[in-house]
Design a protein around this motif. Structure first.
Motif, PDB file in Angstrom:
ATOM      1  N   ASP A 123     111.461   8.890  29.755  1.00 14.31           N
ATOM      2  CA  ASP A 123     110.704   8.710  30.843  1.00 14.31           C
ATOM      3  C   ASP A 123     109.374   7.949  30.572  1.00 14.31           C
ATOM      4  O   ASP A 123     108.310   8.399  30.562  1.00 14.31           O
ATOM      5  CB  ASP A 123     109.874   9.737  31.740  1.00 14.31           C
ATOM      6  CG  ASP A 123     108.943  10.161  32.524  1.00 14.31           C
ATOM      7  OD1 ASP A 123     109.487   9.389  33.469  1.00 14.31           O
ATOM      8  OD2 ASP A 123     108.269  10.794  33.057  1.00 14.31           O
TER       9      ASP A 123
ATOM     10  N   ARG B 248     106.701   5.332  31.461  1.00 16.56           N
ATOM     11  CA  ARG B 248     105.329   4.684  32.162  1.00 16.56           C
ATOM     12  C   ARG B 248     105.114   3.766  30.950  1.00 16.56           C
ATOM     13  O   ARG B 248     104.217   3.459  30.013  1.00 16.56           O
ATOM     14  CB  ARG B 248     104.703   5.803  32.340  1.00 16.56           C
ATOM     15  CG  ARG B 248     105.714   7.043  32.686  1.00 16.56           C
ATOM     16  CD  ARG B 248     106.024   7.092  34.205  1.00 16.56           C
ATOM     17  NE  ARG B 248     106.530   7.997  34.750  1.00 16.56           N
ATOM     18  CZ  ARG B 248     106.406   9.285  35.189  1.00 16.56           C
ATOM     19  NH1 ARG B 248     104.748   8.541  35.719  1.00 16.56           N
ATOM     20  NH2 ARG B 248     106.952   9.885  35.788  1.00 16.56           N
TER      21      ARG B 248
ATOM     22  N   HIS C 114     107.631  10.954  27.075  1.00 15.21           N
ATOM     23  CA  HIS C 114     108.731  12.183  26.844  1.00 15.21           C
ATOM     24  C   HIS C 114     109.057  12.017  26.139  1.00 15.21           C
ATOM     25  O   HIS C 114     110.412  12.422  26.135  1.00 15.21           O
ATOM     26  CB  HIS C 114     108.355  13.531  28.554  1.00 15.21           C
ATOM     27  CG  HIS C 114     108.795  14.822  28.520  1.00 15.21           C
ATOM     28  ND1 HIS C 114     109.841  15.019  28.865  1.00 15.21           N
ATOM     29  CD2 HIS C 114     108.504  15.009  26.731  1.00 15.21           C
ATOM     30  CE1 HIS C 114     110.038  16.794  28.550  1.00 15.21           C
ATOM     31  NE2 HIS C 114     109.213  16.501  27.169  1.00 15.21           N
TER      32      HIS C 114
ATOM     33  N   LYS D 275     103.311  13.499  31.719  1.00 11.45           N
ATOM     34  CA  LYS D 275     101.007  13.398  32.289  1.00 11.45           C
ATOM     35  C   LYS D 275     100.737  14.099  31.887  1.00 11.45           C
ATOM     36  O   LYS D 275      99.362  14.346  32.457  1.00 11.45           O
ATOM     37  CB  LYS D 275     101.769  13.519  34.071  1.00 11.45           C
ATOM     38  CG  LYS D 275     103.000  11.852  34.982  1.00 11.45           C
ATOM     39  CD  LYS D 275     102.631  13.099  35.973  1.00 11.45           C
ATOM     40  CE  LYS D 275     103.175  12.062  36.845  1.00 11.45           C
ATOM     41  NZ  LYS D 275     103.538  12.037  38.173  1.00 11.45           N
ATOM     42  N   GLN D 276     100.597  14.446  30.395  1.00 12.33           N
ATOM     43  CA  GLN D 276      99.666  15.674  30.319  1.00 12.33           C
ATOM     44  C   GLN D 276      98.866  14.854  28.469  1.00 12.33           C
ATOM     45  O   GLN D 276      97.766  15.234  29.007  1.00 12.33           O
ATOM     46  CB  GLN D 276     100.229  16.869  29.926  1.00 12.33           C
ATOM     47  CG  GLN D 276     101.506  17.583  30.968  1.00 12.33           C
ATOM     48  CD  GLN D 276     102.085  18.552  30.188  1.00 12.33           C
ATOM     49  OE1 GLN D 276     102.274  18.675  28.288  1.00 12.33           O
ATOM     50  NE2 GLN D 276     102.593  19.869  30.950  1.00 12.33           N
TER      51      GLN D 276
ATOM     52  N   TRP E 245      98.029   9.074  29.259  1.00 14.86           N
ATOM     53  CA  TRP E 245      98.195   8.592  30.427  1.00 14.86           C
ATOM     54  C   TRP E 245      97.050   9.370  31.765  1.00 14.86           C
ATOM     55  O   TRP E 245      96.918   9.231  33.049  1.00 14.86           O
ATOM     56  CB  TRP E 245      98.936   9.432  31.411  1.00 14.86           C
ATOM     57  CG  TRP E 245     100.309  10.182  32.338  1.00 14.86           C
ATOM     58  CD1 TRP E 245      99.327  10.239  33.215  1.00 14.86           C
ATOM     59  CD2 TRP E 245     100.340   8.880  32.905  1.00 14.86           C
ATOM     60  NE1 TRP E 245      99.621  10.064  34.558  1.00 14.86           N
ATOM     61  CE2 TRP E 245     100.790   9.799  34.453  1.00 14.86           C
ATOM     62  CE3 TRP E 245     101.059   7.586  32.536  1.00 14.86           C
ATOM     63  CZ2 TRP E 245     101.150   8.829  35.480  1.00 14.86           C
ATOM     64  CZ3 TRP E 245     101.840   7.047  33.682  1.00 14.86           C
ATOM     65  CH2 TRP E 245     101.714   7.607  35.075  1.00 14.86           C
ATOM     66  N   LEU E 246      96.603  10.563  30.814  1.00 17.06           N
ATOM     67  CA  LEU E 246      95.178  11.064  31.889  1.00 17.06           C
ATOM     68  C   LEU E 246      93.930   9.895  31.439  1.00 17.06           C
ATOM     69  O   LEU E 246      93.358   9.595  32.832  1.00 17.06           O
ATOM     70  CB  LEU E 246      94.524  12.432  31.505  1.00 17.06           C
ATOM     71  CG  LEU E 246      95.777  13.124  31.643  1.00 17.06           C
ATOM     72  CD1 LEU E 246      95.170  14.657  30.924  1.00 17.06           C
ATOM     73  CD2 LEU E 246      96.092  13.517  33.095  1.00 17.06           C
TER      74      LEU E 246
ATOM     75  N   GLU F 290      95.136   7.048  34.229  1.00 16.81           N
ATOM     76  CA  GLU F 290      95.032   8.024  36.264  1.00 16.81           C
ATOM     77  C   GLU F 290      93.531   7.797  36.035  1.00 16.81           C
ATOM     78  O   GLU F 290      93.199   7.542  37.815  1.00 16.81           O
ATOM     79  CB  GLU F 290      95.833   8.868  36.170  1.00 16.81           C
ATOM     80  CG  GLU F 290      96.967   8.674  36.334  1.00 16.81           C
ATOM     81  CD  GLU F 290      97.454  10.372  36.828  1.00 16.81           C
ATOM     82  OE1 GLU F 290      97.159  11.607  36.411  1.00 16.81           O
ATOM     83  OE2 GLU F 290      98.400  10.146  37.423  1.00 16.81           O
TER      84      GLU F 290
END
Length: 169
Positions: free
Chosen positions: A20, A22, A43, A97-98, A102-103, A106
């Protein structure tokens, strides 16, 4: 070569498709400065399989480096150059997304999307002075203390709250 072309020609998204991948960081945010690298987070529930995929495809690249901190909860990290661009690839055991990377991406994207362009200019100015991305956002927005934690705390704010914050600086 544009960074998107380097990603495409490297086959990164296909090679690491099972993990996955990104693309995050300053390049997709439009906040890059000379020397910015292409950051990819993945991931990697199986760090060995992730490391093997990276090794197999990129071991002969200039500047290739692959490591993992001793703790199995730490990401596998690979660095190398492709198409004139430095890559930094993270394989974290948590879903994409954890992790904080990533956070941060975002909330930075949300802030830039909600702003009229002033924030981007101000952060780019800070970045041009050699300041890392999260500290640059914190400096511009007046976030005291740890800039990484401060940005994570903004992630829970609504768009309306963020707009008010953006108007106040």
């Amino acid at each position: 070569m544009e960074y998107e072309a380097a990603i495409s020609s490297s086959g990164m998204l296909e090679v690491l498709g099972a993990f996955d991948p990104r693309v995050v960081g300053t390049l997709p945010l439009g906040l890059s400065v000379p020397g910015s690298d292409i950051d990819v987070i993945c991931h990697a529930l199986d760090p060995t399989a992730f490391a093997q995929a990276i090794w197999k495809q990129y071991q002969s690249c200039d500047g290739f480096l692959l490591y993992q901190w001793l703790s199995s909860t730490r990401p596998v990290v690979a660095r190398f150059e492709w198409g004139g661009w430095p890559f930094e690839v993270f394989g974290d055991p948590r879903p994409v997304k954890q992790p904080h990377g990533w956070l941060h991406f975002e909330i930075e994207k949300r802030l830039l999307d909600l702003d009229d362009g002033r924030l981007r200019k101000a952060v780019l100015l800070q970045r041009s002075l050699g300041i890392k991305t999260e500290p640059a956002f914190a400096a511009v927005l007046g976030i005291a203390g740890d800039p990484y934690r401060g940005l994570l705390e903004l992630a829970s704010e609504t768009d309306m709250q963020l707009r008010v914050r953006l108007r106040s600086w």
